[in-house]
Scaffold this active site. Structure first.
Site, PDB file in Angstrom:
ATOM      1  N   CYS A  97       2.613   4.948   4.898  1.00 33.02           N
ATOM      2  CA  CYS A  97       2.711   5.852   3.741  1.00 33.02           C
ATOM      3  C   CYS A  97       2.103   7.222   4.013  1.00 33.02           C
ATOM      4  O   CYS A  97       2.309   8.155   3.233  1.00 33.02           O
ATOM      5  CB  CYS A  97       2.056   5.210   2.516  1.00 33.02           C
ATOM      6  SG  CYS A  97       2.788   3.624   2.097  1.00 33.02           S
ATOM      7  N   HIS A 125       0.414  10.604  -2.438  1.00 33.96           N
ATOM      8  CA  HIS A 125       1.233   9.414  -2.228  1.00 33.96           C
ATOM      9  C   HIS A 125       1.310   8.621  -3.529  1.00 33.96           C
ATOM     10  O   HIS A 125       0.292   8.320  -4.147  1.00 33.96           O
ATOM     11  CB  HIS A 125       0.628   8.563  -1.113  1.00 33.96           C
ATOM     12  CG  HIS A 125       1.294   7.239  -0.974  1.00 33.96           C
ATOM     13  ND1 HIS A 125       2.662   7.113  -0.922  1.00 33.96           N
ATOM     14  CD2 HIS A 125       0.801   5.979  -0.901  1.00 33.96           C
ATOM     15  CE1 HIS A 125       2.971   5.831  -0.812  1.00 33.96           C
ATOM     16  NE2 HIS A 125       1.856   5.121  -0.804  1.00 33.96           N
ATOM     17  N   ASN A 163       6.849   3.099  -5.107  1.00 37.46           N
ATOM     18  CA  ASN A 163       6.200   3.524  -3.867  1.00 37.46           C
ATOM     19  C   ASN A 163       7.259   3.582  -2.777  1.00 37.46           C
ATOM     20  O   ASN A 163       7.806   2.551  -2.375  1.00 37.46           O
ATOM     21  CB  ASN A 163       5.099   2.502  -3.517  1.00 37.46           C
ATOM     22  CG  ASN A 163       4.345   2.856  -2.241  1.00 37.46           C
ATOM     23  OD1 ASN A 163       4.835   3.624  -1.421  1.00 37.46           O
ATOM     24  ND2 ASN A 163       3.167   2.278  -2.077  1.00 37.46           N
TER      25      ASN A 163
HETATM   26  N1  COA Z   1       2.780  -9.059 -12.484  1.00 34.29           N
HETATM   27  C1  COA Z   1       1.922  -9.840 -13.157  1.00 34.29           C
HETATM   28  N2  COA Z   1       0.713 -10.163 -12.669  1.00 34.29           N
HETATM   29  C2  COA Z   1       0.389  -9.682 -11.457  1.00 34.29           C
HETATM   30  C3  COA Z   1       1.237  -8.871 -10.691  1.00 34.29           C
HETATM   31  C4  COA Z   1       2.492  -8.572 -11.258  1.00 34.29           C
HETATM   32  N3  COA Z   1       3.413  -7.798 -10.623  1.00 34.29           N
HETATM   33  N4  COA Z   1       0.632  -8.553  -9.540  1.00 34.29           N
HETATM   34  C5  COA Z   1      -0.570  -9.128  -9.566  1.00 34.29           C
HETATM   35  N5  COA Z   1      -0.714  -9.839 -10.714  1.00 34.29           N
HETATM   36  C6  COA Z   1      -1.843 -10.609 -11.161  1.00 34.29           C
HETATM   37  C7  COA Z   1      -2.627 -11.207 -10.027  1.00 34.29           C
HETATM   38  O1  COA Z   1      -2.066 -12.427  -9.605  1.00 34.29           O
HETATM   39  C8  COA Z   1      -3.976 -11.380 -10.658  1.00 34.29           C
HETATM   40  O2  COA Z   1      -3.968 -12.541 -11.468  1.00 34.29           O
HETATM   41  P1  COA Z   1      -5.277 -13.463 -11.562  1.00 34.29           P
HETATM   42  O3  COA Z   1      -6.346 -12.581 -12.161  1.00 34.29           O
HETATM   43  O4  COA Z   1      -4.805 -14.552 -12.454  1.00 34.29           O
HETATM   44  O5  COA Z   1      -5.575 -13.870 -10.163  1.00 34.29           O
HETATM   45  C9  COA Z   1      -4.098 -10.181 -11.594  1.00 34.29           C
HETATM   46  O6  COA Z   1      -2.738  -9.745 -11.827  1.00 34.29           O
HETATM   47  C10 COA Z   1      -4.857  -9.038 -10.981  1.00 34.29           C
HETATM   48  O7  COA Z   1      -4.412  -8.900  -9.624  1.00 34.29           O
HETATM   49  P2  COA Z   1      -4.751  -7.616  -8.770  1.00 34.29           P
HETATM   50  O8  COA Z   1      -4.163  -7.751  -7.394  1.00 34.29           O
HETATM   51  O9  COA Z   1      -6.208  -7.311  -8.908  1.00 34.29           O
HETATM   52  O10 COA Z   1      -3.896  -6.576  -9.583  1.00 34.29           O
HETATM   53  P3  COA Z   1      -4.053  -5.039  -9.592  1.00 34.29           P
HETATM   54  O11 COA Z   1      -4.371  -4.582 -10.946  1.00 34.29           O
HETATM   55  O12 COA Z   1      -4.918  -4.581  -8.469  1.00 34.29           O
HETATM   56  O13 COA Z   1      -2.561  -4.548  -9.299  1.00 34.29           O
HETATM   57  C11 COA Z   1      -1.353  -3.679  -7.413  1.00 34.29           C
HETATM   58  C12 COA Z   1      -1.886  -4.932  -8.093  1.00 34.29           C
HETATM   59  C13 COA Z   1      -0.645  -4.066  -6.129  1.00 34.29           C
HETATM   60  C14 COA Z   1      -0.377  -3.028  -8.351  1.00 34.29           C
HETATM   61  C15 COA Z   1      -2.540  -2.717  -7.136  1.00 34.29           C
HETATM   62  O14 COA Z   1      -3.581  -3.447  -6.548  1.00 34.29           O
HETATM   63  C16 COA Z   1      -2.208  -1.571  -6.257  1.00 34.29           C
HETATM   64  O15 COA Z   1      -1.502  -0.675  -6.665  1.00 34.29           O
HETATM   65  N6  COA Z   1      -2.796  -1.541  -5.058  1.00 34.29           N
HETATM   66  C17 COA Z   1      -2.774  -0.393  -4.187  1.00 34.29           C
HETATM   67  C18 COA Z   1      -1.493  -0.203  -3.473  1.00 34.29           C
HETATM   68  C19 COA Z   1      -1.630   0.993  -2.559  1.00 34.29           C
HETATM   69  O16 COA Z   1      -2.437   1.862  -2.688  1.00 34.29           O
HETATM   70  N7  COA Z   1      -0.832   1.084  -1.543  1.00 34.29           N
HETATM   71  C20 COA Z   1      -0.983   2.226  -0.679  1.00 34.29           C
HETATM   72  C21 COA Z   1      -0.424   2.025   0.585  1.00 34.29           C
HETATM   73  S1  COA Z   1       1.208   1.409   0.514  1.00 34.29           S
END
Ligand code: COA
Length: 336
Positions: free
Chosen positions: A112, A254, A284
């Site tokens: 990215c 990004h 993304n």
């Molecule tokens: N729909 C519903 N629930 C979801 C989900 C989705 N699409 N994705 C994750 N969850 C759930 C998880 O399973 C977790 O459930 P639990 O508490 O029962 O275990 C809960 O939501 C929280 O998970 P978490 O991974 O902490 O979610 P988050 O708020 O961090 O969101 C992302 C997930 C991927 C959207 C987020 O972490 C993100 O944007 N990360 C950064 C990505 C990035 O910067 N990439 C850059 C380089 S490519």
């Protein structure tokens, strides 16, 4: 005198097929509400079966060349994590399809952050005199890496391409790329990765396992790195330029998550209204993310000539990078 790389053309292209949150497979275990509130994404574009990254790149590249007013470049750099093939690089074929056979052409993979690394490569080509005009394209078809049933990645990533043309010019003129801060931390290599298909898996002597071709991401951990690394990198660039966060008119970062964009702005002390966001409509798009955000920002009037514009990105590797420029006057065709 040092030759600077100056942005003189901009283009973007999205494959026509739109996938809304509600179009995602029911078995994914997510919802429109979760995706919108936790990421800011409402839809993304997906390339049709039979197409490849070069197809998107050629569309964006042609539009950037048209925007520059001259269909000419003596180097083509493709930033991508999803090349058409492992070998050869995709850039030479793109160059030929754009009528630029004979130009220097190579791919670079900084995930990215690819567009920021690509800007540094383009600036180097121009500074050394190896090229006078460089076409830099960020293009991705992440569809091919996504496990359709992984809710941590499938809703997040989209396909698309964005491109700029850089010409030799003078440091400090509008569009001139200033100091570029780049970094990496391989201790985080497994946080965003595709396990199969590379020499590690192929040389292991065992066949590719089910699922190994898919992208995996430790979302929560990556989130923290993304905010911290981009904020530090932005501060480095601002300090080098003798500027304060208050001097920044636009942050084009990004597009990984709207919450990351807001936290980045808060961390830097820049008003959230100065952050350019198109993540709602594209998701993304990895190496295409920053040039596509610029393209949509210019098309929407959010990015305007004369604005001090901070570009920053973070991605797999881990990698990150930032630079600062004054946005130039450009003729950009707004149709995608
Ligand atoms: N729909 C519903 N629930 C979801 C989900 C989705 N699409 N994705 C994750 N969850 C759930 C998880 O399973 C977790 O459930 P639990 O508490 O029962 O275990 C809960 O939501 C929280 O998970 P978490 O991974 O902490 O979610 P988050 O708020 O961090 O969101 C992302 C997930 C991927 C959207 C987020 O972490 C993100 O944007 N990360 C950064 C990505 C990035 O910067 N990439 C850059 C380089 S490519």
């Amino acid at each position: 005198m040092t030759r600077a790389a100056v942005i003189c053309g901009l283009g973007g292209w999205l494959p026509p097929r739109v996938v809304t949150n509600d179009d995602l497979p029911a078995g994914l275990g997510t919802s429109d509400r979760w995706i919108r509130t936790r990421t800011g994404i409402t839809r993304r574009h997906r390339a049709d079966p039979g197409s490849a990254t070069s197809d998107l790149a050629v569309e964006a590249g042609a539009r950037a060349l048209a925007s520059s007013g001259e269909p000419r470049a003596d180097a083509v750099v493709l930033a991508t994590t999803t090349p058409d093939r492992i070998c050869p690089a995709t850039a030479p074929e793109i160059a030929t399809r754009l009528g630029l056979t004979g130009a220097a052409a190579f791919d670079m993979n900084a995930a990215c952050t690819g567009f920021l690394y690509g800007l540094a490569a383009a600036a180097g080509l121009i500074a050394t005199g190896a090229a006078d005009r460089v076409l830099l394209i960020g293009a991705e078809t992440y569809s091919c890496l996504l496990d359709p049933l992984d809710r941590g990645t499938a809703p997040i990533f989209g396909d698309g391409a964005g491109a700029v043309v850089l010409r030799a010019g003078a440091p400090g003129e509008p569009g001139a790329i200033g100091h570029i801060d780049l970094g990496s931390d391989g201790t985080g290599a497994d946080l965003i990765a595709v396990g199969g298909g590379g020499s590690r898996q192929r040389m292991s002597g065992r066949p590719e396992q089910d699922g190994e071709r898919y992208l995996t991401m430790a979302g929560r951990e990556v989130f923290k790195h993304a905010v911290g690394r981009m904020a530090d990198s932005c501060r480095t660039v601002l300090k080098r330029a003798g500027q304060e966060p208050a001097d920044v008119d636009r942050i084009v970062a990004h597009q990984a998550n709207i919450r990351i964009l807001h936290q980045l702005a808060d961390e830097l002390g820049v008003d959230r209204g100065r952050v350019v966001a198109n993540i709602d409509r594209v998701g993304n798009t990895a190496a295409a993310s920053v040039p596509l955000a610029l393209f949509h920002g210019v098309a929407d009037g959010a990015v305007r000539p004369g604005q001090r514009t901070l570009l920053t990105a973070f991605g797999a590797g881990l990698t990150w990078g930032s630079t600062l420029l004054t946005w130039p006057e450009l003729a950009v065709a707004t149709g995608e």
